[in-house]
Structures are given as structure tokens and as C-alpha cells.
Design a protein around this motif. Structure first.
Motif, mmCIF file in Angstrom:
data_model
loop_
_atom_site.group_PDB
_atom_site.id
_atom_site.type_symbol
_atom_site.label_atom_id
_atom_site.label_comp_id
_atom_site.label_asym_id
_atom_site.label_seq_id
_atom_site.Cartn_x
_atom_site.Cartn_y
_atom_site.Cartn_z
ATOM 1 N N THR A 40 0.837 -1.204 0.000
ATOM 2 C CA THR A 40 0.000 0.000 0.000
ATOM 3 C C THR A 40 0.867 1.247 0.000
ATOM 4 O OG1 THR A 40 -1.782 -1.165 1.145
ATOM 5 C CG2 THR A 40 -1.808 1.245 1.267
ATOM 6 N N LYS A 41 1.922 1.240 0.804
ATOM 7 C CA LYS A 41 2.807 2.399 0.886
ATOM 8 C C LYS A 41 3.508 2.661 -0.450
ATOM 9 C CE LYS A 41 3.673 2.326 5.851
ATOM 10 N NZ LYS A 41 4.717 2.244 6.886
ATOM 11 N N GLU A 42 3.928 1.605 -1.129
ATOM 12 C CA GLU A 42 4.568 1.786 -2.443
ATOM 13 C C GLU A 42 3.578 2.335 -3.461
ATOM 14 O OE1 GLU A 42 7.654 1.880 -3.220
ATOM 15 O OE2 GLU A 42 8.463 0.966 -1.401
ATOM 16 N N MET A 43 2.335 1.884 -3.390
ATOM 17 C CA MET A 43 1.324 2.418 -4.305
ATOM 18 C C MET A 43 1.079 3.894 -4.012
ATOM 19 S SD MET A 43 -1.336 -0.747 -4.914
ATOM 20 C CE MET A 43 -1.726 -1.070 -3.197
ATOM 21 N N LEU A 44 1.048 4.269 -2.736
ATOM 22 C CA LEU A 44 0.907 5.680 -2.369
ATOM 23 C C LEU A 44 2.114 6.480 -2.851
ATOM 24 C CD1 LEU A 44 -0.438 5.260 1.269
ATOM 25 C CD2 LEU A 44 -1.708 6.200 -0.675
ATOM 26 N N GLY A 45 3.295 5.912 -2.684
ATOM 27 C CA GLY A 45 4.508 6.572 -3.154
ATOM 28 C C GLY A 45 4.484 6.788 -4.657
ATOM 29 N N LEU A 46 3.940 5.826 -5.380
ATOM 30 C CA LEU A 46 3.852 5.963 -6.833
ATOM 31 C C LEU A 46 2.893 7.086 -7.217
ATOM 32 C CD1 LEU A 46 4.517 5.131 -9.698
ATOM 33 C CD2 LEU A 46 2.873 3.245 -9.464
ATOM 34 N N ILE A 95 9.152 7.657 -9.952
ATOM 35 C CA ILE A 95 8.135 6.803 -10.567
ATOM 36 C C ILE A 95 8.736 5.444 -10.907
ATOM 37 C CG2 ILE A 95 6.690 6.489 -12.625
ATOM 38 C CD1 ILE A 95 6.312 9.617 -12.570
ATOM 39 N N LYS A 96 9.895 5.445 -11.547
ATOM 40 C CA LYS A 96 10.549 4.181 -11.901
ATOM 41 C C LYS A 96 10.881 3.367 -10.658
ATOM 42 C CE LYS A 96 12.567 5.703 -16.246
ATOM 43 N NZ LYS A 96 13.808 6.130 -16.918
ATOM 44 N N TYR A 97 11.392 4.026 -9.641
ATOM 45 C CA TYR A 97 11.729 3.324 -8.397
ATOM 46 C C TYR A 97 10.485 2.652 -7.816
ATOM 47 C CZ TYR A 97 12.969 2.364 -3.614
ATOM 48 O OH TYR A 97 13.156 1.724 -2.415
ATOM 49 N N HIS A 98 9.404 3.395 -7.690
ATOM 50 C CA HIS A 98 8.186 2.841 -7.096
ATOM 51 C C HIS A 98 7.545 1.787 -7.995
ATOM 52 C CE1 HIS A 98 8.145 5.175 -3.463
ATOM 53 N NE2 HIS A 98 8.359 6.278 -4.163
ATOM 54 N N LEU A 99 7.667 1.940 -9.300
ATOM 55 C CA LEU A 99 7.178 0.884 -10.206
ATOM 56 C C LEU A 99 7.931 -0.418 -9.961
ATOM 57 C CD1 LEU A 99 6.765 2.846 -13.548
ATOM 58 C CD2 LEU A 99 4.924 1.721 -12.271
ATOM 59 N N GLY A 100 9.244 -0.331 -9.809
ATOM 60 C CA GLY A 100 10.036 -1.527 -9.527
ATOM 61 C C GLY A 100 9.619 -2.181 -8.220
ATOM 62 N N GLU A 127 5.484 2.512 -20.128
ATOM 63 C CA GLU A 127 6.610 1.921 -20.857
ATOM 64 C C GLU A 127 7.520 1.151 -19.898
ATOM 65 O OE1 GLU A 127 10.279 3.360 -23.743
ATOM 66 O OE2 GLU A 127 9.512 4.767 -22.226
ATOM 67 N N TYR A 128 7.821 1.748 -18.750
ATOM 68 C CA TYR A 128 8.700 1.110 -17.781
ATOM 69 C C TYR A 128 8.034 -0.126 -17.178
ATOM 70 C CZ TYR A 128 12.513 0.927 -14.379
ATOM 71 O OH TYR A 128 13.602 0.538 -13.651
ATOM 72 N N TRP A 129 6.744 -0.058 -16.920
ATOM 73 C CA TRP A 129 6.005 -1.205 -16.391
ATOM 74 C C TRP A 129 6.064 -2.371 -17.377
ATOM 75 C CZ3 TRP A 129 4.492 -2.737 -11.824
ATOM 76 C CH2 TRP A 129 3.567 -3.767 -11.706
ATOM 77 N N GLU A 130 5.861 -2.081 -18.652
ATOM 78 C CA GLU A 130 5.931 -3.136 -19.669
ATOM 79 C C GLU A 130 7.309 -3.785 -19.680
ATOM 80 O OE1 GLU A 130 3.367 -4.416 -21.554
ATOM 81 O OE2 GLU A 130 2.142 -3.132 -20.260
ATOM 82 N N ALA A 131 8.345 -2.971 -19.528
ATOM 83 C CA ALA A 131 9.709 -3.521 -19.466
ATOM 84 C C ALA A 131 9.860 -4.416 -18.238
ATOM 85 C CB ALA A 131 10.731 -2.389 -19.444
ATOM 86 N N LEU A 132 9.321 -3.990 -17.105
ATOM 87 C CA LEU A 132 9.390 -4.807 -15.892
ATOM 88 C C LEU A 132 8.638 -6.120 -16.076
ATOM 89 C CD1 LEU A 132 8.806 -2.055 -13.193
ATOM 90 C CD2 LEU A 132 10.909 -3.384 -13.493
ATOM 91 N N LEU A 133 7.484 -6.070 -16.709
ATOM 92 C CA LEU A 133 6.703 -7.300 -16.952
ATOM 93 C C LEU A 133 7.463 -8.244 -17.884
ATOM 94 C CD1 LEU A 133 3.084 -5.920 -17.447
ATOM 95 C CD2 LEU A 133 4.012 -7.058 -15.414
#
Length: 116
Positions: free
Chosen positions: A47-53, A65-70, A106-112
């Protein structure tokens, strides 16, 4: 790992080492406070990471954004959940957040793709 992810993580790690090697007490305390903020408490890490994002998107910090996506990926946030996070960020932050949403997607797709 994709170049997009490697480039971000390598640069972040390198520069964190440089900054922390200067042994500045305030910077060390800031890093520690940041780390401790995202630990489980009344709210769980996810939850905290989602809030951070959301906050990072509204503040328009692509590195954050990239950090929290990871972290969200590590904590098994689903793509469906992520796009709800994007929706909240865009409602709160307004249309100026859209370009950051594009880069986040774009970064999320790369992570997936990295995990598959």
C-alpha cells in the motif's frame, strides 16, 4: 533485463554510493528515513509503495516513478491495480501527469517482460 531498467538501476546505485560515501549525516538520515517509511506498519509495504507511486506521479518525478514501479512489481501489484493507481494520479495531478503516465506504462511493460 532491458536496457531501460538496467540503465536506471545502474545509475541510481552508482550515484547513491557516491552520495553516501561523502558521509554526510543529514543525507544518511534522510536515506534511512525514506527506507523506514516504506516498511510494514499500520499500512503494509504494498500500500505504501502504491501511495509513493501516486505521489511521485503527481510531483512528476520520473526517477521516483521508476523506483516505485520496480517496488510495486516486486510486491506483486497487478497491471489492473497499476492502472487504477495511474487513474488516481491523473485525477489528482491533472493532465500534466499524462506524459509521466506514458513513461510509467513503458517502464512497467519492461518490468513485466523482464520477469517473463
Amino acid at each position: 533485463m532491458s536496457d531501460l531498467i538496467n540503465e536506471f538501476n545502474d545509475y541510481r546505485e552508482k550515484m547513491n554510493e557516491v552520495i553516501l560515501s561523502k558521509n554526510n549525516l543529514v543525507m544518511k538520515r534522510l536515506w534511512n528515513l525514506d527506507t523506514n517509511t516504506y516498511e510494514d506498519g499500520a499500512l503494509d509495504k504494498k500500500t505504501k509503495e502504491m501511495l509513493g507511486l501516486v505521489a511521485s506521479m503527481v510531483l512528476r518525478c520520473d526517477d521516483c516513478i521508476k523506483y516505485h514501479l520496480g517496488k510495486c512489481r516486486e510486491l506483486n501489484v497487478t497491471t489492473e491495480q497499476l492502472y487504477e493507481i495511474f487513474a488516481v494520479a491523473n485525477i489528482v495531478g491533472g493532465t500534466i501527469v499524462i506524459p509521466h503516465t506514458r513513461r510509467a506504462a513503458e517502464y512497467w511493460e519492461a518490468l513485466l517482460n523482464e520477469k517473463n
